[in-house]
Design a protein around this motif. Structure first.
Motif, PDB file in Angstrom:
ATOM      1  N   TYR A   1       0.843  -1.196   0.000  1.00  0.00           N
ATOM      2  CA  TYR A   1       0.000   0.000   0.000  1.00  0.00           C
ATOM      3  C   TYR A   1       0.876   1.243   0.000  1.00  0.00           C
ATOM      4  O   TYR A   1       2.050   1.213   0.399  1.00  0.00           O
ATOM      5  N   GLU A   2       0.305   2.340  -0.472  1.00  0.00           N
ATOM      6  CA  GLU A   2       1.000   3.622  -0.510  1.00  0.00           C
ATOM      7  C   GLU A   2       0.077   4.717  -0.003  1.00  0.00           C
ATOM      8  O   GLU A   2      -1.143   4.644  -0.172  1.00  0.00           O
TER       9      GLU A   2
ATOM     10  N   LEU B   1       5.593  15.659  -0.335  1.00  0.00           N
ATOM     11  CA  LEU B   1       7.013  15.472  -0.644  1.00  0.00           C
ATOM     12  C   LEU B   1       7.523  14.061  -0.380  1.00  0.00           C
ATOM     13  O   LEU B   1       8.727  13.815  -0.458  1.00  0.00           O
ATOM     14  N   HIS B   2       6.610  13.158  -0.064  1.00  0.00           N
ATOM     15  CA  HIS B   2       7.045  11.804   0.288  1.00  0.00           C
ATOM     16  C   HIS B   2       5.897  10.828   0.114  1.00  0.00           C
ATOM     17  O   HIS B   2       4.728  11.197   0.277  1.00  0.00           O
ATOM     18  N   THR B   3       6.220   9.586  -0.229  1.00  0.00           N
ATOM     19  CA  THR B   3       5.224   8.522  -0.338  1.00  0.00           C
ATOM     20  C   THR B   3       5.508   7.464   0.709  1.00  0.00           C
ATOM     21  O   THR B   3       6.563   6.830   0.688  1.00  0.00           O
TER      22      THR B   3
ATOM     23  N   ALA C   1       8.175  -0.128   7.046  1.00  0.00           N
ATOM     24  CA  ALA C   1       9.535   0.167   7.492  1.00  0.00           C
ATOM     25  C   ALA C   1       9.864   1.636   7.301  1.00  0.00           C
ATOM     26  O   ALA C   1      10.992   2.062   7.559  1.00  0.00           O
ATOM     27  N   ASP C   2       8.893   2.438   6.893  1.00  0.00           N
ATOM     28  CA  ASP C   2       9.096   3.855   6.620  1.00  0.00           C
ATOM     29  C   ASP C   2       9.188   4.619   7.941  1.00  0.00           C
ATOM     30  O   ASP C   2       8.232   4.668   8.719  1.00  0.00           O
ATOM     31  N   VAL C   3      10.330   5.241   8.183  1.00  0.00           N
ATOM     32  CA  VAL C   3      10.537   5.948   9.448  1.00  0.00           C
ATOM     33  C   VAL C   3       9.697   7.220   9.536  1.00  0.00           C
ATOM     34  O   VAL C   3       9.532   7.785  10.625  1.00  0.00           O
ATOM     35  N   LEU C   4       9.154   7.683   8.412  1.00  0.00           N
ATOM     36  CA  LEU C   4       8.322   8.882   8.409  1.00  0.00           C
ATOM     37  C   LEU C   4       6.840   8.560   8.559  1.00  0.00           C
ATOM     38  O   LEU C   4       6.015   9.470   8.593  1.00  0.00           O
ATOM     39  N   SER C   5       6.505   7.285   8.654  1.00  0.00           N
ATOM     40  CA  SER C   5       5.106   6.917   8.825  1.00  0.00           C
ATOM     41  C   SER C   5       4.677   7.128  10.280  1.00  0.00           C
ATOM     42  O   SER C   5       5.353   6.653  11.201  1.00  0.00           O
TER      43      SER C   5
END
Length: 267
Positions: free
Chosen positions: A63-64, A69-71, A98-102
């Motif tokens: 999923y996205e 500025l980021h996905t 694993a996205d640290v910005l999530s």
């Protein structure tokens, strides 16, 4: 110490959203389970792409969620039971990233489709570990979790409008922005009128300002404008808030292969 622990537990309280939809089970199931239709109404996803399906029909997917500025990207696993002996349908889900910005870490949830005389109750319950490290934990209960609950409820009403009247989710989104813009504009007009009323000591200006406030916040929205307030945010009974038993046997999002045991629907 006990008070602090209590606040921590409360911060992890699962989200619950329910809406009544006057449409057939088949229609709602299709719009919610199809990976191409799902992101069209659900604000929490921008894209869903199936990866594989095992012998038990557990589906793994990517999923996205698109930001300016980021996905944010992640993986999930789901399993749906369309036909149950009691006439209900259920779907369970596990997700991770694993996205640290999530702002959302690993979690799980469920959907319940409960038939009624004129349609069905569409229910979700889910929980997750906060992302974004210490900042995410600090702001989860104050900002992130309430925002997610609101976005889920608004999404559910977009789904309802699509299922009941065929209103495309893009159009209902645009109507929400128009409605919000009109209300914000009315509030700004009211501020201007109140300022002039104070400067000129005008009762007429004050009355006009009060009327602008009333129109901005008390006017009933058009039926085609989605509203989070149309959803229940607390479970009316214990069973609605309980995840289906199949969630326990659902494979983890990163787990591939066909070595899972056959899950069975118990409730």
């Amino acid at each position: 110490m006990g008070e602090k622990l209590g606040r921590t537990v409360a911060a992890r309280k699962p989200l619950y959203i329910e809406i009544r939809i006057r449409a057939s089970m088949e229609r709602v199931w299709e719009l919610s389970q199809d990976p191409k239709s799902h992101p069209r109404w659900d604000l929490r996803f921008s894209r869903i792409v199936p990866i594989d399906e095992d012998e038990q029909r557990q589906v793994r997917f990517c999923y996205e969620f698109l930001l300016p500025l980021h996905t944010i990207k992640g993986t999930g696993a789901s399993l749906g039971h369309r036909h149950r002996a009691d006439g209900q349908a259920t779907s369970v889900l596990k997700f991770d990233t694993a996205d640290v910005l999530s702002p959302i870490g690993p979690g799980s949830g469920y959907w319940r489709y409960i038939p009624t005389d004129d349609g069905l109750r569409f229910i979700t319950g889910y929980n997750y570990e906060p992302g974004l490290g210490l900042a995410g934990k600090a702001f989860d209960s104050r900002a992130i979790r309430p925002a997610l609950g609101w976005a889920t409820a608004l999404s559910f009403d977009r789904l309802r409008l699509w299922a009941e009247s065929g209103l495309d989710p893009r159009h209902s989104r645009n109507r929400w922005f128009l409605d919000a813009g009109a209300r914000i504009g009315g509030a700004l007009v009211a501020v201007g009128l109140f300022r002039r009323a104070l400067a000129k000591r005008s009762a007429t200006m004050a009355a006009l300002g009060a009327a602008a406030v009333a129109l901005s916040y008390l006017a009933k929205p058009h039926w085609s404008v989605p509203r989070a307030s149309r959803c229940l945010r607390h479970a009316p009974d214990a069973r609605s808030a309980r995840a289906p038993s199949t969630l326990a046997s659902l494979r983890e999002p990163g787990q591939s292969g066909l070595d899972n045991k056959q899950p069975t629907e118990m409730e």
